[in-house]
Motif scaffolding. Structure first.
Motif, PDB file in Angstrom:
ATOM      1  N   GLY A 557       0.818  -1.207   0.000  1.00  0.00           N
ATOM      2  CA  GLY A 557       0.000   0.000   0.000  1.00  0.00           C
ATOM      3  C   GLY A 557       0.852   1.256   0.000  1.00  0.00           C
ATOM      4  O   GLY A 557       2.077   1.218  -0.151  1.00  0.00           O
ATOM      5  N   PRO A 558       0.215   2.399   0.218  1.00  0.00           N
ATOM      6  CA  PRO A 558       0.943   3.681   0.186  1.00  0.00           C
ATOM      7  C   PRO A 558       1.693   3.960   1.486  1.00  0.00           C
ATOM      8  O   PRO A 558       1.515   4.997   2.127  1.00  0.00           O
ATOM      9  CB  PRO A 558      -0.185   4.688  -0.046  1.00  0.00           C
ATOM     10  N   TRP A 559       2.566   3.046   1.900  1.00  0.00           N
ATOM     11  CA  TRP A 559       3.220   3.146   3.205  1.00  0.00           C
ATOM     12  C   TRP A 559       4.106   4.376   3.310  1.00  0.00           C
ATOM     13  O   TRP A 559       4.289   4.926   4.400  1.00  0.00           O
ATOM     14  CB  TRP A 559       4.014   1.878   3.508  1.00  0.00           C
ATOM     15  N   LEU A 673     -19.065  -7.165  -1.294  1.00  0.00           N
ATOM     16  CA  LEU A 673     -18.813  -5.724  -1.381  1.00  0.00           C
ATOM     17  C   LEU A 673     -17.471  -5.305  -0.794  1.00  0.00           C
ATOM     18  O   LEU A 673     -17.056  -4.160  -0.975  1.00  0.00           O
ATOM     19  CB  LEU A 673     -19.930  -4.970  -0.649  1.00  0.00           C
ATOM     20  N   THR A 674     -16.788  -6.209  -0.075  1.00  0.00           N
ATOM     21  CA  THR A 674     -15.555  -5.823   0.610  1.00  0.00           C
ATOM     22  C   THR A 674     -14.344  -6.037  -0.288  1.00  0.00           C
ATOM     23  O   THR A 674     -14.323  -6.940  -1.123  1.00  0.00           O
ATOM     24  CB  THR A 674     -15.384  -6.611   1.922  1.00  0.00           C
ATOM     25  N   GLY A 675     -13.323  -5.213  -0.102  1.00  0.00           N
ATOM     26  CA  GLY A 675     -12.157  -5.217  -0.977  1.00  0.00           C
ATOM     27  C   GLY A 675     -10.981  -5.977  -0.407  1.00  0.00           C
ATOM     28  O   GLY A 675     -10.854  -6.150   0.803  1.00  0.00           O
ATOM     29  N   ALA A 676     -10.086  -6.418  -1.293  1.00  0.00           N
ATOM     30  CA  ALA A 676      -8.904  -7.181  -0.895  1.00  0.00           C
ATOM     31  C   ALA A 676      -7.610  -6.479  -1.282  1.00  0.00           C
ATOM     32  O   ALA A 676      -6.570  -7.123  -1.387  1.00  0.00           O
ATOM     33  CB  ALA A 676      -8.939  -8.581  -1.512  1.00  0.00           C
ATOM     34  N   ASP A 677      -7.668  -5.166  -1.485  1.00  0.00           N
ATOM     35  CA  ASP A 677      -6.424  -4.441  -1.696  1.00  0.00           C
ATOM     36  C   ASP A 677      -5.620  -4.475  -0.396  1.00  0.00           C
ATOM     37  O   ASP A 677      -6.155  -4.752   0.669  1.00  0.00           O
ATOM     38  CB  ASP A 677      -6.694  -2.998  -2.132  1.00  0.00           C
ATOM     39  N   THR A 678      -4.323  -4.206  -0.477  1.00  0.00           N
ATOM     40  CA  THR A 678      -3.437  -4.395   0.675  1.00  0.00           C
ATOM     41  C   THR A 678      -3.124  -3.060   1.333  1.00  0.00           C
ATOM     42  O   THR A 678      -2.292  -2.295   0.840  1.00  0.00           O
ATOM     43  CB  THR A 678      -2.129  -5.082   0.246  1.00  0.00           C
TER      44      THR A 678
END
Length: 707
Positions: A557-559, A673-678
């Motif tokens: 992700g945008p860490w 409806l839920t997402g699996a992005d990290t």
């Protein structure tokens, strides 16, 4: 006249196996004929204190449920059709072993992915699958679905997973329950809260995103918008500094950058936070004043922080408050989240850690849908997964991005074996289904996250039909795959004994004599009196997010954009014109994830899938209670009944519980409806962080809907 035979009942000790931090000590009635009766909380455990949740008290409904799987099954119809025929254990295990061999020979060992989670928290039954994985060099599993974001945020501040003994809540003058609904999920928390209120007149503050059963008990309920906890925490600390409640002596000794924090918070005013959180200026001021004036304030922080994309930042911000006030110095003051750092478990036996090959890929558990549909990034640029063994979890119901998950499981070139207690929606997708034991039908050991306790869970009754334990299945499969490993030649009791001895906790026999072993956490350790878990002993207001000491699979992700200090980090899935509502999928009182959705009393109490809608939003949509609505976003759509409820903020929707997909008219459950992005920095699953649209609908409109 025949004389009625007197039924013999013996009460025996056990422990709840489920994925709940309380890990309650139990007393279970065992009746003649090998049946369990009523289940009670053990009074001998000071944390359980004789209290357990109603769903576990009714556990006989699960153990003796007529829908238990009893025999091995082989699929004879299309995947998901439910068409199976009974086969022998030998045939079933021969098929599984053959498929695993064929897959490994044709595509390499990483094409096999053993998949598991926390359907049982027993160390033997949960973790044994990893020994087979490591020895065979099958694909690894990076487990992100539950704790990652919250653990990372807590460790960012403390450096170690310790905290104030939860029994100290009874010594507190103010208790702040933040990010958890313990009336639904950890009822024992409320036992000790009530003791503090009764004996000390303690005040209870509950911070949540809707008016739930815990909020209703609060002296000061604070209902904020989802994902805005960091803003509230910052405004509270702004007031603490402004009004002289900051303990500068403590700050100088125990924290890293207190003056920089003070300066950073200068513009984080109550009005700034009010605009973000939806709380009033007055509510924020009153909360800060209460904390500032009450040194013995106990922050009970929960797993709700793990469900937002900015959850690590929010957890760290909330955790920073007792460092500003110096509450850690006082009995009944400070914070608690989890005791995962106290047990020093040695897993070399149960997980075959000496066989771990760091070059073997780790696949993200939460991205199972992307993994099974061939997403190259999710596959870590490796081969497709072509064979799976699944234990202790139900991904076709609980994993995010359900449309992808189901699409992946429907692949003809994917072999799946599911070891389960019931015909779950994941089991319906399997080629081979194996019947599993429940916790009263096998031996295991457990350790608690929400208290400091190690406990034995002995086998109390014989399993029904031909059910076998996880350990027995893994051991059998290992033998058929020519794996020569000591733990696979031992009983579950013998393995449990080795784990205890290797970890320095004595023997299984000693543990059974004690019933539960309370691990002492001293005041000095729990309150970090000797310093926090970093080399300099300082609490981190300014964490290095890239090096937070939490197990991870690399930065995600945008860490690099994460705030350097406590803040509101606006990376949540905000409402838009197209998707104007924020949806959270909060836990139901009578379910535990997808467990207990098969028990009649839990089903009766929860009734049906529904979504809470604010009256203003309901009027705008022309919707009344019990009418059907369609929630939709780019990931799919779900049908539920509306519950018009003024306990949610306008623009916020709450859907409690994970109902089976089949409970929805179109066969699509809430995790569609839920997402699996990290999320940053180490991944996770943001189940409460979804934007959706809402409109009134009729179920028949969606018959045959294919997305």
């Amino acid at each position: 006249m025949p004389v009625a035979r007197k039924i013999s009942v013996e009460r025996k000790s056990s422990v709840c196996p489920h994925d709940c931090p309380s890990t309650c000590s139990l007393e279970i009635d065992i009746h003649d004929g090998g049946r369990i009766g009523r289940v009670y909380g053990a009074k001998s455990n000071p944390y359980t204190a004789g209290v357990i949740c109603a769903k576990v008290a009714r556990y006989a409904e699960r153990v003796h449920n007529p829908n238990r799987l009893l025999y091995p099954l082989k699929r004879v119809g299309p995947k998901g059709s439910g068409q199976f025929e009974r086969i022998s254990w030998d045939e079933a295990m021969t098929v599984v072993a053959s498929k695993f061999r064929e897959t490994e020979e044709a595509y390499g060992s990483e094409a096999v992915w053993p998949y598991y989670y926390a359907g049982t928290m027993g160390h033997v039954m949960r973790n044994g699958i990893n020994a087979l994985r490591h020895i065979k060099k099958y694909s690894g599993q990076y487990s992100t679905i539950c704790t990652t974001l919250a653990w990372t945020g807590y460790l960012a501040g403390t450096g170690t997973m310790l905290g104030v003994n939860p029994l100290e809540m009874a010594q507190s003058d103010c208790i702040v329950i933040w990010g958890t609904n313990p009336v639904h999920t950890q009822v024992n928390v409320m036992t000790h809260v009530m003791k503090a209120r009764k004996e000390r007149g303690a005040k209870l503050v509950v911070i949540d995103i809707y008016d739930n059963a815990t909020v209703k008990q609060a002296d000061m309920p604070l209902i904020l918008r989802p994902g805005t906890d960091g803003a509230l925490a910052c405004a509270v600390m702004h007031i603490l500094f402004r009004d002289g409640f900051a303990d500068w002596e403590y700050l100088e000794r125990y924290t890293d950058h207190p003056h920089e924090l003070h300066q950073h918070l200068a513009d984080k005013t109550p009005q700034w936070a009010s605009d973000i959180t939806g709380l009033s200026f007055e509510e924020i001021e009153a909360f800060a004043k209460l904390i500032g004036e009450t040194k013995k304030t106990f922050f009970r922080l929960g797993y709700g922080f793990a469900r937002q994309r900015n959850g690590s930042v929010n957890m760290h911000a909330a955790l920073s408050i007792p460092a500003v006030t110096g509450a850690w110095q006082y009995e009944g003051g400070g914070a608690f989240f989890n005791y995962g750092g106290i047990y020093h478990w040695d897993r070399k036996v149960i997980e075959a850690e000496s066989y771990v090959d760091p070059s073997v890929r780790q696949l993200d558990q939460s991205q199972i849908g992307r993994v099974l549909t061939g997403d190259a990034q999710a596959l870590r640029n490796g081969p497709p997964v072509r064979a799976m063994l699944i234990q202790n979890t139900n991904p076709v119901s609980v994993a995010p991005e359900q449309e992808l998950v189901k699409q992946g499981f429907l692949r003809d070139d994917l072999f799946v074996c599911v070891h389960e207690q019931f015909m779950t929606e994941t089991a319906l997708m399997a080629d081979i289904v194996l019947p599993a034991t429940t916790f009263v039908e096998h031996d295991d050991i457990y350790s608690a996250g929400g208290q400091s306790n190690i406990q034995s869970g002995p086998k109390l009754i014989e399993p029904p039909g031909e059910c076998r334990s996880n350990h027995d299945v893994i051991s059998d499969l290992a033998h058929r795959l020519d794996v020569d490993y000591s733990a696979f030649k031992q009983t579950s009791r013998e393995v449990a004994d080795r784990i205890l001895e290797d970890s320095g906790w004595g023997t299984l026999e000693q543990l059974e004599e004690e019933v539960h072993k309370i691990i002492p956490v001293t005041f000095e350790d729990g309150h970090f009196i000797k310093g926090f878990g970093f080399p300099d002993g300082k609490f981190r207001f300014k964490p290095d997010w890239a090096t937070v000491p939490n197990k991870n699979n690399g930065l995600t992700g945008p860490w690099q954009q994460m705030p350097k200090m406590p803040d509101h980090w606006d990376v949540i899935e905000e409402a838009t014109n197209l998707y104007p509502f924020r949806l959270a999928t909060s836990p139901a009182r009578n379910f535990l994830n997808s467990s207990f959705t098969e028990t009649p009393s839990s089903i009766a109490k929860e009734a049906y899938p529904q979504v809470m809608v604010h009256p203003d939003d309901a009027r705008a949509a022309g919707v009344a209670t019990d009418e059907w609505v369609c929630l939709e976003n780019k990931r799919g759509s779900v049908l539920l009944r509306a519950r018009v409820f003024d306990g949610v903020k306008p623009g916020v929707l709450i859907a409690e519980g994970i109902w089976p997909n089949e409970a929805h008219p179109d066969g699509r459950g809430i995790n569609t409806l839920t997402g699996a992005d990290t999320p940053a920095p180490y991944g996770g699953a943001a189940f409460h962080d979804n934007h959706v649209s809402l409109r009134k609908c009729k179920p028949h409109e969606y018959e045959g809907f294919s997305g």
